[in-house]
Design an enzyme around this catalytic site. Structure first.
Site, mmCIF file in Angstrom:
data_model
loop_
_atom_site.group_PDB
_atom_site.id
_atom_site.type_symbol
_atom_site.label_atom_id
_atom_site.label_comp_id
_atom_site.label_asym_id
_atom_site.label_seq_id
_atom_site.Cartn_x
_atom_site.Cartn_y
_atom_site.Cartn_z
ATOM 1 N N ASP A 117 0.847 -1.291 0.028
ATOM 2 C CA ASP A 117 -0.030 -0.130 -0.111
ATOM 3 C C ASP A 117 0.880 1.330 -0.050
ATOM 4 O O ASP A 117 0.234 2.502 -0.013
ATOM 5 C CB ASP A 117 -0.875 0.201 1.220
ATOM 6 C CG ASP A 117 -2.446 -0.447 0.855
ATOM 7 O OD1 ASP A 117 -2.458 -0.690 -0.210
ATOM 8 O OD2 ASP A 117 -3.206 -0.224 1.761
ATOM 9 N N ASP A 164 1.502 -10.409 8.714
ATOM 10 C CA ASP A 164 2.031 -9.011 8.724
ATOM 11 C C ASP A 164 3.261 -8.996 8.200
ATOM 12 O O ASP A 164 4.114 -9.983 8.307
ATOM 13 C CB ASP A 164 1.768 -8.630 10.120
ATOM 14 C CG ASP A 164 0.664 -8.294 10.613
ATOM 15 O OD1 ASP A 164 -0.405 -8.100 9.673
ATOM 16 O OD2 ASP A 164 0.366 -8.237 11.786
ATOM 17 N N ASP A 166 6.159 -7.870 9.289
ATOM 18 C CA ASP A 166 7.222 -8.307 10.383
ATOM 19 C C ASP A 166 7.177 -9.723 10.618
ATOM 20 O O ASP A 166 8.101 -10.179 11.385
ATOM 21 C CB ASP A 166 6.991 -7.400 11.347
ATOM 22 C CG ASP A 166 5.833 -7.465 12.329
ATOM 23 O OD1 ASP A 166 4.896 -7.230 11.874
ATOM 24 O OD2 ASP A 166 5.958 -7.843 13.477
ATOM 25 N N ASP A 261 -9.627 -8.106 11.486
ATOM 26 C CA ASP A 261 -9.406 -9.575 11.954
ATOM 27 C C ASP A 261 -10.527 -10.229 13.032
ATOM 28 O O ASP A 261 -11.255 -10.780 12.494
ATOM 29 C CB ASP A 261 -8.284 -9.734 12.521
ATOM 30 C CG ASP A 261 -7.786 -8.491 13.717
ATOM 31 O OD1 ASP A 261 -8.697 -7.753 14.183
ATOM 32 O OD2 ASP A 261 -6.861 -8.701 14.330
#
Length: 757
Positions: A117, A164, A166, A261
């Site tokens: 994004d 994600d 990370d 989520d």
């Protein structure tokens, strides 16, 4: 349909204790109602309401966590089409690279997608170099949920795994989760969100006892397993895999809230689909490093929970079962802890200054009931949470979070909130008063109230003497909690390393012109450097790089290193020493860096090697262990049994490893390979060996090492039980050794290689 093959239930004494607590809590609340102060009803009802809230949350914990799910993953079927989705916005390239490296090296055929994004050229180049698909959007509509939905329009897999930017997945993530989808009604499988940076703000380490606890341990080790027994485990935004057909049926990932989520989970559950929580850690990310990131993340979670509550009306949602409604409601109610804590944190100061009490009985009479009740509450909580509650430490985090939690509940009245990515680096003002300014106010309020209350007592006798003493002690306890939190925050702010260093021992060979190769022991390892233990070449130009080889699972990795510092460290016996060097890796090629990152990230090797444990034995657990350890009278004279391969408990007592050369004492195989071996005496005389190749259980092995400055040590041992530890660079094998014979030739010049684990 897949159901847990078994459950982890509370023991009979634990069940008895918790039922006794519930009975006492009911009695206490009835008794407290009779003690309200009619001359201060508003104040009395405020305090009483906070106590009712505390009992209500405990009752919901009992219902949720009475038993915990235990799953054994079925084998993954062949031929499934899987897409891996990695959304990113502004994360550093190094963070994203490590996640993609772990993604592409996972077992089982799949396609990896980088969803950017941020629309950054360097991310596109990275994806192409690593063989990943790249998708970017012109706008960031609906933030992370919109990014994922955009990917669903392009990806064609039957299943999608989400990580994600990370969170680097374990290579077995897909093989350990896909088998559950043999159940056609299963919508998603969630796994724990573990974190590799053990020096984060939410981690607490006791290095002597190898106890390591995180602020999320209770949720991922206990609460989510309890929710799973009610088919109420929810998608946590990362480290999960979902069935594409189910997502398409609800219109993709839910939008309109900042917690896509939780929102998506409710929409799947209200359609009648099932979820599974697979409690094995299979992905490892970056935890919030400082209080700024820690609190910002929890504010978003809380505000999103309030938005979902308002939109989905969980208590009256006809698509959810009653156990699911209760479980979702409990998760959302958690954030009202902030208001309860605010009341408890200000009561003593208000009483000391105003002289108004929320009770009508004497304080002495009140404390005779209240103190035993509170002690019983803490004990019941520890047993219910199976040793993951850590009451003392969690009270510090309750104090750190209460203002943010209270603020988050205001999200019930806000329709539009911005999605904010959790920072992956330290905020420059993280240790200052700004993120914890409300906590500083509470500290000052109570600290000033104590002398003020004492002065008013002697001047005007505005309080009974026992009330004065009780509230001074209460305020002092709050000050102690606050000071403990601020001390930890200051200590956390003192960590200035640019990269986290993994406490993983590795053998390293060093070559110098006209000299035999030297073997050193490495730990505190990162892609940027390490600590090395041993003697460097004597005649050496400090500006000349060293040629070293790290012995990794995928084979030796050749690197160039420069010495940053050298010093001597004393061993625990106070006599021996190790020569320690700080090395900085330089001029690393992309392939070398990626191999080292693949070895370090996406696995829990550091946990296994160090013997870390999050669980602390509760009083009833300790009692049960003592009873099991006491032999029956007819067994007292029997010979002792062979030692059990209790890897974690024995490795927890290991503090020193040493690089070693290993040989088989047979003629048909003269191979020499490298590893690291424990150099301390462990119970039953066992040692542990960490190597990058499989060995034959029951076979003999000869190990040559030179710990401290004692000369070459030769250990002849029998290979015992093992544990296979997978990394993206290859497997690592941890073996327990039963020593046969040990010899130590005459001491040689100090070539110290022992490393502090």
């Amino acid at each position: 349909m897949h159901h847990p093959s078994e459950y982890e239930s509370l023991t009979f004494p634990q069940r008895g204790l918790i039922l006794f607590y519930l009975a006492v809590a009911g009695f206490y609340l009835i008794w407290r109602f009779t003690t309200l102060n009619p001359e201060a009803l508003a104040f009395s009802w405020l305090v009483y309401g906070a106590e009712i809230y505390g009992v209500l949350t405990m009752v919901m914990h009992v219902i949720m966590n009475w038993r915990l799910s235990v799953h054994t993953p079925p084998p993954a079927p062949e031929g499934l089409k899987v897409d891996i989705l990695v959304p990113t916005y502004n994360e550093p390239e190094a963070v994203v690279r490590r996640t993609l490296l772990a993604c592409v090296r996972m077992d089982y055929t799949h396609e990896t997608w980088l969803l950017d994004d941020g629309n950054r050229p360097e991310m596109k180049a990275l994806a192409e170099r690593l063989g990943c698909h790249y998708l970017a959007r012109e706008n960031g509509e609906h933030a992370k949920a919109g990014n994922l939905n955009n990917a669903l329009a392009h990806a064609q897999g039957d299943f999608v795994a989400i990580f994600d930017a990370d969170h680097a997945p374990h290579r077995h993530f897909l093989t350990n989760t896909l088998g559950y989808f043999n159940d056609p009604d299963l919508a998603f499988v969630q796994t724990p969100q573990d974190f590799y940076n053990l020096d984060s703000y939410q981690h607490r380490m006791d290095p002597d006892r190898k106890q390591l606890w995180t602020e999320q341990s209770l949720f991922f080790r206990v609460i989510l397993r309890g929710k799973d027994t009610h088919n109420a485990a929810f998608f946590c935004g990362s480290c999960a895999i979902a069935r594409r057909r189910c997502l398409d049926e609800i219109g993709g990932f839910a939008t309109g809230t900042v917690t896509e989520d939780l929102h998506t989970s409710i929409r799947l559950h209200e359609r009648g689909y099932r979820s599974i929580y697979h409690a094995e850690p299979l992905a490892f990310g970056i935890a919030a490093i400082d209080p700024e990131g820690f609190l910002k993340q929890r504010l978003r979670w809380g505000q999103g929970a309030m938005q979902v509550w308002r939109q989905e009306r969980v208590l009256t949602n006809p698509g959810l079962t009653w156990p699911q409604r209760m479980n979702y409601f409990a998760s959302m109610l958690t954030y009202f802890d902030g208001w309860q804590r605010l009341i408890f944190y200000t009561i003593p100061a208000i009483v000391l200054i105003t002289g108004v009490l929320p009770i009508s009985v004497s304080v002495t009479e009140f404390l005779m009931v209240f103190v035993p009740y509170m002690l019983l509450s803490f004990w019941a909580f520890e047993e219910l949470t199976r040793g993951y509650g850590r009451t003392v430490i969690i009270e510090q985090y309750n104090f750190a979070r209460f203002a943010i939690f209270a603020r988050a509940t205001l999200g019930l009245f806000r329709r539009h909130l911005a999605f904010r990515v959790t920072p992956k680096s330290r905020h420059k003002d993280g240790a200052g008063p700004r993120p914890l300014r409300v906590q500083w106010f509470i500290l000052a309020f109570n600290a000033l109230a104590i002398p003020a209350g004492i002065a008013l007592y002697f001047l005007h006798a505005h309080l009974p003497g026992d009330a004065l003493i009780a509230n001074v002690l209460w305020a002092s306890l709050l000050i102690l909690i606050a000071v403990s939190l601020f001390r930890y925050t200051a200590r956390n702010a003192s960590f200035h390393r640019a990269e986290y260093r993994f406490p993983i021992p590795v053998a390293m060979s060093l070559t110098a012109p006209d000299q035999a190769p030297r073997l050193l022991t490495v730990d505190d390892l990162s892609p940027g450097g390490c600590r090395a233990y041993g003697m460097l070449p004597g005649a050496r130009d400090e500006d000349t790089p060293l040629s070293v080889k790290l012995h990794l699972p995928g084979g030796p990795l050749e690197l160039s290193a420069r010495v940053r510092f050298s010093r001597s460290e004393t061993a625990p016996d106070g006599e021996r020493f190790s020569r320690v060097h700080g090395l900085h890796f330089e001029a690393m090629s992309d392939s070398a860096r990626e191999r080292l990152e693949a070895f370090l990230h996406g696995n829990d090797l550091q946990w296994h090697v160090q013997g870390f444990s999050e669980q602390q034995r509760t009083p009833l657990m300790r009692l049960a262990e003592r009873r099991r350890a006491t032999p029956a009278p007819e067994e007292a004279t029997e010979a002792p049994r062979p030692p059990v391969a209790d890897f974690a408990r024995q490795l927890a007592s290991v503090h020193y490893w040493s690089a070693c050369e290993c040989r088989f004492p047979v003629q048909y195989d003269d191979e020499v390979f490298h590893g690291v071996v424990t150099v301390e005496a462990l119970p039953d005389g066992v040692s542990y060996l960490l190597v990058n190749r499989p060995l034959i259980a029951g076979g003999a092995i000869e190990i040559h090492t030179r710990p401290y400055n004692t000369g070459t040590r030769v250990l002849q041992a029998t290979i015992g039980p093992s544990r296979l530890l997978a990394t993206a660079d290859g497997p690592v094998h941890l073996y327990q050794l039963q020593p046969q014979e040990e010899t130590t030739p005459c001491p040689q010049p100090a070539d110290t290689t022992a490393t502090t684990a």
